[in-house]
Write a protein that holds these residues in place. Structure first.
Motif, PDB file in Angstrom:
ATOM      1  N   ALA A  30       0.814  -1.249  -0.117  1.00 26.26           N
ATOM      2  CA  ALA A  30       0.025  -0.019   0.022  1.00 26.26           C
ATOM      3  C   ALA A  30       0.882   1.146   0.119  1.00 26.26           C
ATOM      4  N   TYR A  31       1.984   1.117   0.674  1.00 30.37           N
ATOM      5  CA  TYR A  31       2.930   2.256   0.831  1.00 30.37           C
ATOM      6  C   TYR A  31       3.459   2.663  -0.712  1.00 30.37           C
ATOM      7  N   LEU A  32       3.835   1.642  -1.522  1.00 33.49           N
ATOM      8  CA  LEU A  32       4.182   1.811  -2.599  1.00 33.49           C
ATOM      9  C   LEU A  32       3.055   2.129  -3.846  1.00 33.49           C
ATOM     10  N   THR A  55      13.962  11.349   5.102  1.00 32.98           N
ATOM     11  CA  THR A  55      14.002   9.992   5.405  1.00 32.98           C
ATOM     12  C   THR A  55      13.136   9.412   6.756  1.00 32.98           C
ATOM     13  N   GLN A  56      13.399  10.332   7.742  1.00 30.59           N
ATOM     14  CA  GLN A  56      12.583   9.810   8.914  1.00 30.59           C
ATOM     15  C   GLN A  56      11.132   9.970   8.705  1.00 30.59           C
ATOM     16  N   ARG A  57      10.597  10.946   7.801  1.00 29.64           N
ATOM     17  CA  ARG A  57       9.074  11.065   7.483  1.00 29.64           C
ATOM     18  C   ARG A  57       8.696   9.789   6.623  1.00 29.64           C
ATOM     19  N   ARG A  58       9.564   9.525   5.873  1.00 27.41           N
ATOM     20  CA  ARG A  58       9.242   8.198   5.020  1.00 27.41           C
ATOM     21  C   ARG A  58       8.960   7.005   5.586  1.00 27.41           C
ATOM     22  N   ARG A  59      10.008   6.725   6.577  1.00 25.08           N
ATOM     23  CA  ARG A  59      10.121   5.514   7.491  1.00 25.08           C
ATOM     24  C   ARG A  59       8.777   5.564   8.312  1.00 25.08           C
ATOM     25  N   LEU A  60       8.396   6.927   9.043  1.00 29.33           N
ATOM     26  CA  LEU A  60       7.254   6.869   9.840  1.00 29.33           C
ATOM     27  C   LEU A  60       5.967   6.491   8.880  1.00 29.33           C
ATOM     28  N   ILE A  61       5.943   7.016   7.938  1.00 30.26           N
ATOM     29  CA  ILE A  61       4.644   6.815   6.821  1.00 30.26           C
ATOM     30  C   ILE A  61       4.616   5.525   6.378  1.00 30.26           C
ATOM     31  N   ARG A  62       5.604   4.872   6.280  1.00 29.26           N
ATOM     32  CA  ARG A  62       5.753   3.340   5.968  1.00 29.26           C
ATOM     33  C   ARG A  62       5.207   2.408   7.142  1.00 29.26           C
ATOM     34  N   GLU A 268       3.302   6.252  15.016  1.00 29.35           N
ATOM     35  CA  GLU A 268       2.946   5.451  13.852  1.00 29.35           C
ATOM     36  C   GLU A 268       1.441   5.127  13.816  1.00 29.35           C
ATOM     37  N   GLN A 269       0.960   5.341  15.142  1.00 27.23           N
ATOM     38  CA  GLN A 269      -0.417   4.883  15.289  1.00 27.23           C
ATOM     39  C   GLN A 269      -1.602   5.942  15.070  1.00 27.23           C
ATOM     40  N   TYR A 270      -1.135   7.031  14.709  1.00 33.89           N
ATOM     41  CA  TYR A 270      -2.139   8.239  14.545  1.00 33.89           C
ATOM     42  C   TYR A 270      -2.359   8.298  13.185  1.00 33.89           C
ATOM     43  N   PHE A 271      -3.680   8.912  13.085  1.00 31.22           N
ATOM     44  CA  PHE A 271      -4.161   8.802  11.624  1.00 31.22           C
ATOM     45  C   PHE A 271      -3.542  10.070  10.700  1.00 31.22           C
ATOM     46  N   TRP A 272      -2.457   9.631  10.073  1.00 33.86           N
ATOM     47  CA  TRP A 272      -1.569  10.818   9.225  1.00 33.86           C
ATOM     48  C   TRP A 272      -2.043  10.861   7.916  1.00 33.86           C
ATOM     49  N   LEU A 273      -2.970   9.873   7.330  1.00 31.22           N
ATOM     50  CA  LEU A 273      -3.385  10.020   5.855  1.00 31.22           C
ATOM     51  C   LEU A 273      -4.228  10.821   5.732  1.00 31.22           C
ATOM     52  N   HIS A 274      -5.098  11.262   6.661  1.00 31.78           N
ATOM     53  CA  HIS A 274      -6.228  12.272   6.630  1.00 31.78           C
ATOM     54  C   HIS A 274      -5.765  13.779   6.373  1.00 31.78           C
ATOM     55  N   LYS A 275      -6.394  14.463   5.535  1.00 31.76           N
ATOM     56  CA  LYS A 275      -5.923  15.895   5.201  1.00 31.76           C
ATOM     57  C   LYS A 275      -6.188  16.727   6.349  1.00 31.76           C
TER      58      LYS A 275
END
Length: 288
Positions: A30-32, A55-62, A268-275
């Motif tokens: 899904a990340y990809l 790099t840290q942001r990408r790791r966290l979102i993954r 990593e457990q918070y809803f980061w994909l919401h605008k």
């Protein structure tokens, strides 16, 4: 959709560590593939944590994508597993903060932010106390019916449509001093919202937590749902002191500040994909 629901029904028969192992693989995929959601998540992290490197942001979102896929696969447990299994999987800490208020004849608003374990922990809590919640209808009728049925499968919930008035919520709360499970930490547009800091950036934040508590003369009790390994924990905190106050903006910022501390404990457990920063002050450029 019926095939997907049947698949979730089968997956819930697996041990939770196996379900989470499946979610790890699906989360990587899904990340990809979910480029737009990944972009939204990265923008949110940049706005909240400007000192965090790319790099840290990408790791966290993954990692967050994996947590979100766990949520998806756990719906089978939420909707169809036995109360006994829910009690084995979810530990409720601090339930006495709710029961004491109810026994004293006080109404309760549960401040319940969007962490990825929110569905299973809410259902587990519903085994102990009745709950009032607000429901947004899904576009897919089959999925809409399943969400509604799943959230009320113990016949111990009062589900109020988002289209109904605040009066309907308060009326339901006053039945046996039923706690209102409230999730006010997303961007619902400019109506009833003010701009206050959410980490490093102003966010349109609804003032409902303070307003509802004031109108209902209710106590606000924060409740945080988290995964801990192959189990879940619902931490119910003591009621907030001097809340609501006579300062609506200060109350709203206080809500966000409390949430920020809880996010930092398991980001990593918070809803980061919401605008979260979709609504902007007049004249400001859009972020997404």
């Amino acid at each position: 959709m019926k095939f997907a629901l049947a698949l979730l029904w089968l997956i819930r028969l697996l041990p939770l560590p196996v379900i989470h192992a499946l979610a790890w693989g699906l989360g990587q995929l899904a990340y990809l593939l979910a480029r737009e959601r990944r972009r939204v998540g990265l923008i949110n992290l940049r706005l909240c944590f400007p000192d965090m490197g790319l790099t840290q942001r990408r790791r966290l979102i993954r990692r967050h994508f994996v947590e979100m896929m766990k949520l998806v696969l756990e719906y089978g447990i939420v909707w169809w597993s036995s109360p006994q299994r829910l009690r084995q999987l979810v530990e409720v800490r601090g339930l006495e903060h709710i029961t004491r208020l109810r026994e004293a004849g006080e109404d309760v608003v549960l401040f319940y932010p969007h962490f990825v374990a929110f569905e299973i922990c809410a259902l587990r809590l519903n085994l102990e106390v009745p709950l009032v919640s607000v429901y947004s209808h899904q576009k897919n009728k089959t999925l809409d019916a399943q969400f509604y049925q799943g959230r009320n499968r113990f016949d111990n919930a009062y589900i109020v449509s988002r289209q109904e008035s605040l009066r309907s919520i308060i009326k339901a709360m006053r039945k046996e001093h039923t706690p209102f499970l409230y999730l006010p930490d997303q961007d619902f547009g400019p109506r009833d919202a003010i701009f206050v800091k959410f980490f490093a950036t102003d966010a349109a934040t609804i003032t409902g937590l303070s307003r509802i508590a004031s109108i209902a003369k209710a106590r606000v009790v924060p409740a945080i749902a988290r995964r801990e390994g192959a189990r879940f924990v619902l931490d119910i905190h003591p009621p907030l002191d001097n809340f609501p106050s006579d300062n609506l903006e200060a109350d709203t910022r206080r809500m966000n500040a409390f949430l920020e501390h809880r996010i930092l404990e398991a980001p990593e457990q918070y809803f980061w994909l919401h605008k979260r920063f979709k609504t902007r002050p007049q004249g400001q450029a859009r972020f997404y």
